[in-house]
Every structure is written in C-alpha cells, then in structure tokens.
Scaffold this motif. Structure first.
Motif, short mmCIF file in Angstrom:
data_model
loop_
_atom_site.label_atom_id
_atom_site.label_comp_id
_atom_site.label_asym_id
_atom_site.label_seq_id
_atom_site.Cartn_x
_atom_site.Cartn_y
_atom_site.Cartn_z
N VAL A 1 -5.01 2.98 20.26
CA VAL A 1 -6.11 3.15 19.31
C VAL A 1 -5.57 2.94 17.90
O VAL A 1 -4.64 3.64 17.47
CB VAL A 1 -6.74 4.55 19.41
CG1 VAL A 1 -7.83 4.71 18.35
CG2 VAL A 1 -7.33 4.78 20.80
N GLU A 2 -6.16 1.98 17.20
CA GLU A 2 -5.77 1.70 15.83
C GLU A 2 -6.56 2.56 14.85
O GLU A 2 -7.70 2.94 15.14
CB GLU A 2 -6.00 0.22 15.49
CG GLU A 2 -5.32 -0.77 16.40
CD GLU A 2 -6.20 -1.21 17.56
OE1 GLU A 2 -5.94 -2.28 18.15
OE2 GLU A 2 -7.17 -0.49 17.88
N SER A 3 -5.97 2.80 13.70
CA SER A 3 -6.66 3.51 12.63
C SER A 3 -6.04 3.11 11.30
O SER A 3 -4.99 2.48 11.27
CB SER A 3 -6.57 5.03 12.82
OG SER A 3 -5.22 5.45 12.78
N GLY A 4 -6.73 3.47 10.22
CA GLY A 4 -6.20 3.21 8.89
C GLY A 4 -6.83 2.05 8.16
O GLY A 4 -6.50 1.79 7.00
N GLY B 1 -9.95 -0.22 6.38
CA GLY B 1 -10.95 0.13 5.40
C GLY B 1 -11.18 -0.98 4.41
O GLY B 1 -10.69 -2.10 4.58
N LEU C 1 -1.68 0.79 8.58
CA LEU C 1 -2.37 0.92 9.84
C LEU C 1 -1.50 1.68 10.83
O LEU C 1 -0.28 1.51 10.83
CB LEU C 1 -2.72 -0.45 10.41
CG LEU C 1 -3.54 -1.38 9.51
CD1 LEU C 1 -3.87 -2.67 10.27
CD2 LEU C 1 -4.79 -0.71 9.00
N SER C 2 -2.14 2.45 11.67
CA SER C 2 -1.45 3.16 12.74
C SER C 2 -2.00 2.74 14.08
O SER C 2 -3.19 2.42 14.20
CB SER C 2 -1.62 4.67 12.58
OG SER C 2 -1.08 5.13 11.35
N CYS C 3 -1.15 2.75 15.07
CA CYS C 3 -1.54 2.46 16.44
C CYS C 3 -0.98 3.59 17.30
O CYS C 3 0.23 3.64 17.53
CB CYS C 3 -1.00 1.12 16.87
SG CYS C 3 -1.23 0.76 18.63
N THR D 1 3.82 6.04 18.27
CA THR D 1 2.97 5.36 17.30
C THR D 1 3.70 4.18 16.67
O THR D 1 4.92 4.23 16.45
CB THR D 1 2.53 6.34 16.20
OG1 THR D 1 1.84 7.44 16.79
CG2 THR D 1 1.61 5.67 15.18
N TYR E 1 3.30 1.34 13.38
CA TYR E 1 2.65 1.23 12.08
C TYR E 1 2.72 -0.21 11.55
O TYR E 1 3.60 -0.98 11.92
CB TYR E 1 3.34 2.15 11.06
CG TYR E 1 3.35 3.59 11.46
CD1 TYR E 1 4.48 4.15 12.08
CD2 TYR E 1 2.26 4.41 11.24
CE1 TYR E 1 4.50 5.48 12.46
CE2 TYR E 1 2.27 5.75 11.61
CZ TYR E 1 3.40 6.28 12.22
OH TYR E 1 3.41 7.59 12.59
N THR F 1 -9.16 -2.40 14.27
CA THR F 1 -9.62 -1.70 13.08
C THR F 1 -9.89 -2.73 11.99
O THR F 1 -9.10 -3.66 11.80
CB THR F 1 -8.60 -0.64 12.61
OG1 THR F 1 -9.14 0.10 11.51
CG2 THR F 1 -7.28 -1.26 12.20
#
Length: 127
Positions: A5-8, A10, A20-22, A78, A80, A121
């Motif tokens: 799951v990716e995040s960060g 925008g 970005l984080s995974c 994780t 990055y 993301t």
C-alpha cells in the motif's frame, strides 16, 4: 503473498519535495527486491527506481536521476521514495512493486519482473 500500500502522494507546487511510502504486509520484504514505477495519463508505466535485497539501488537515468532516491527499512517492512525538486512532468500515479529477489544484489527496471503491486498513489505537481 505480499500486499503493498502506497501513501504520501498529493498536490504540490513545482520545486517541492514529497516522500512516498510503501508499506508491505503479509510477508517480510527482507528477501524482496522493491521498485517504484509511475504512470502518467495517456502514457505507459515507466520505471523510476529499484532497490535490491542488500540495499543496492538504481534510478532511472532520465529525468529523475539526482532528484529521486529509493530506500528501504526492513524492520518497518517499508520502502520509500524521496522526491525532490518536483516538476510538473513528474505528475503521475506512483506504484510500488515487489519481487522475491533472485540474489542479494538483484533488482530489475522491468515491470514484468515484479509480481506484487500496490494500488498506487497520485502525485500532482502544479502551480
């Protein structure tokens, strides 16, 4: 099975930075090579950066080189992607990918070498 799951992502202005984080679950990624790819609207998915089991890294030799850095924290399961000096042409959906490594130093810039993918993301760079 590895779930990613990716995040960060925008909306940021040109020149800004994002990380970005995974986050991986299901299995430890210690023995996995990890990579980031991106896909802009109307374009094919392209390689951004990869990191091997033992931390060796490579980035695309094109526009992201010198601006993007991939890293991993196996204790946190994780990976990055640090993105600096963002440009409008960096706008894309960014995907994290994983594959059981074929050796300590193995990684690949080819999307077909990775079996596990996150949903992506969105990163938008615009003024």
């Amino acid at each position: 099975q590895v779930q990613l799951v990716e995040s960060g992502g925008g909306l940021v202005q040109p020149g800004a930075s994002l990380r970005l984080s995974c986050a991986a679950s299901g299995r430890t990624i210690t023995n996995y090579a990890m990579a980031w790819f991106r896909q802009a609207p109307g374009k094919e998915r392209e390689f951004v950066a990869a990191i091997s089991w033992n931390g060796e890294t490579t980035t695309d030799t094109g526009s992201v080189k010198g601006r993007f850095t991939i890293s991993r924290d196996n204790a946190e399961n994780t990976v990055y992607l640090q993105m600096n000096s963002l440009k409008p042409e960096d706008t894309a959906v960014y995907y994290c990918a994983a594959q059981l490594a074929r050796g300590r130093s193995w990684y690949s810039p080819n999307s077909f070498d990775y079996n596990y993918w996150g949903p992506g993301t969105q990163v938008t760079v615009s003024s």
